[in-house]
Design a protein around this motif. Sequence first.
Motif, short mmCIF file in Angstrom:
data_model
loop_
_atom_site.label_atom_id
_atom_site.label_comp_id
_atom_site.label_asym_id
_atom_site.label_seq_id
_atom_site.Cartn_x
_atom_site.Cartn_y
_atom_site.Cartn_z
N ILE A 3 0.84 -1.21 0.00
CA ILE A 3 0.00 0.00 0.00
C ILE A 3 0.87 1.25 0.00
N THR A 4 1.91 1.26 0.89
CA THR A 4 2.71 2.48 0.97
C THR A 4 3.46 2.75 -0.34
N CYS A 5 3.70 1.69 -1.12
CA CYS A 5 4.44 1.89 -2.37
C CYS A 5 3.69 2.77 -3.36
N GLU A 6 2.37 2.85 -3.17
CA GLU A 6 1.58 3.61 -4.15
C GLU A 6 2.00 5.07 -4.20
N HIS A 7 2.61 5.55 -3.11
CA HIS A 7 3.00 6.98 -3.09
C HIS A 7 4.28 7.21 -3.88
N LEU A 8 4.92 6.12 -4.30
CA LEU A 8 6.21 6.27 -4.98
C LEU A 8 6.06 6.06 -6.48
N THR A 9 6.86 6.77 -7.24
CA THR A 9 6.87 6.56 -8.69
C THR A 9 7.66 5.29 -9.00
N GLU A 10 7.51 4.80 -10.23
CA GLU A 10 8.27 3.61 -10.64
C GLU A 10 9.77 3.87 -10.51
N GLU A 11 10.16 5.09 -10.89
CA GLU A 11 11.59 5.43 -10.85
C GLU A 11 12.10 5.43 -9.40
N GLU A 12 11.26 5.91 -8.48
CA GLU A 12 11.66 5.94 -7.07
C GLU A 12 11.78 4.53 -6.51
N LYS A 13 10.85 3.67 -6.92
CA LYS A 13 10.92 2.27 -6.45
C LYS A 13 12.20 1.62 -6.97
N GLU A 14 12.51 1.89 -8.25
CA GLU A 14 13.73 1.32 -8.85
C GLU A 14 14.97 1.82 -8.09
N MET A 15 14.96 3.09 -7.73
CA MET A 15 16.11 3.64 -6.99
C MET A 15 16.30 2.90 -5.67
N LEU A 16 15.19 2.69 -4.94
CA LEU A 16 15.28 2.01 -3.64
C LEU A 16 15.75 0.57 -3.82
N VAL A 17 15.16 -0.13 -4.78
CA VAL A 17 15.56 -1.53 -5.01
C VAL A 17 17.03 -1.57 -5.45
N GLY A 18 17.43 -0.63 -6.28
CA GLY A 18 18.83 -0.57 -6.72
C GLY A 18 19.77 -0.39 -5.54
N LEU A 19 19.42 0.51 -4.64
CA LEU A 19 20.25 0.75 -3.45
C LEU A 19 20.34 -0.52 -2.61
N LEU A 20 19.19 -1.18 -2.47
CA LEU A 20 19.14 -2.42 -1.69
C LEU A 20 20.08 -3.47 -2.27
N LEU A 21 19.98 -3.65 -3.58
CA LEU A 21 20.77 -4.70 -4.22
C LEU A 21 22.26 -4.31 -4.29
N ASP A 22 22.52 -3.04 -4.60
CA ASP A 22 23.93 -2.61 -4.70
C ASP A 22 24.64 -2.74 -3.37
N ASN A 23 23.90 -2.53 -2.29
CA ASN A 23 24.53 -2.54 -0.96
C ASN A 23 24.34 -3.88 -0.26
N GLN A 24 23.87 -4.90 -0.99
CA GLN A 24 23.72 -6.24 -0.41
C GLN A 24 22.76 -6.27 0.79
N TYR A 25 21.87 -5.27 0.91
CA TYR A 25 20.94 -5.24 2.07
C TYR A 25 19.72 -6.11 1.81
N ALA A 26 19.47 -6.42 0.54
CA ALA A 26 18.23 -7.12 0.20
C ALA A 26 18.13 -8.44 0.97
N LEU A 27 19.20 -9.21 0.97
CA LEU A 27 19.17 -10.51 1.66
C LEU A 27 18.97 -10.34 3.15
N GLU A 28 19.63 -9.33 3.70
CA GLU A 28 19.52 -9.08 5.14
C GLU A 28 18.07 -8.72 5.50
N LEU A 29 17.47 -7.87 4.68
CA LEU A 29 16.09 -7.43 4.91
C LEU A 29 15.13 -8.61 4.79
N LEU A 30 15.33 -9.43 3.77
CA LEU A 30 14.46 -10.59 3.56
C LEU A 30 14.62 -11.61 4.68
N SER A 31 15.87 -11.88 5.06
CA SER A 31 16.07 -12.92 6.09
C SER A 31 15.52 -12.47 7.44
#
Lengths: 64, 64
Positions: A3-31
């Motif tokens: 639901i909260t994602c609706e406030h973000l543009t596609e480009e903003e979501k991509e930026m956040l996901v990019g930061l997550l993946l580039d900084n290896q935080y995605a796995l930490e967040l998921l686990s």
Amino acid sequence: MCITCEHLTEEEKEMLVGLLLDNQYALELLSSEINDIENGNKKVNQRQYQKLLTLYDRIRFEMN
Amino acid sequence: MCITCEHLTEEEKEMLVGLLLDNQYALELLSSEINDIENGNKKVNQRQYQKLLTLYDRIRFEMN
């Protein structure tokens, strides 16, 4: 659905996901989310839980 | 543009962004990236830097 994602543009979501993946935080967040569910600290339906596990494996084995 | 994001489906990106926002990690992630840039540890163009600042403010003031 996020639901909260609706406030973000596609480009903003991509930026956040990019930061997550580039900084290896995605796995930490998921686990941490998966652990919370398995310890009973968070309630999600089985399908959502399965999706989290699948995404964790995809990132871990396909993207690293 | 996030190259690594291309491996993820829209639903997977939404899940990651949802986890970020639900767990209040988004601001932490953005501020650490902005600090790295301001300390010269990371190089991005001015436009990307501006987008990060704008997204930080949007999440901080519009979504919390």
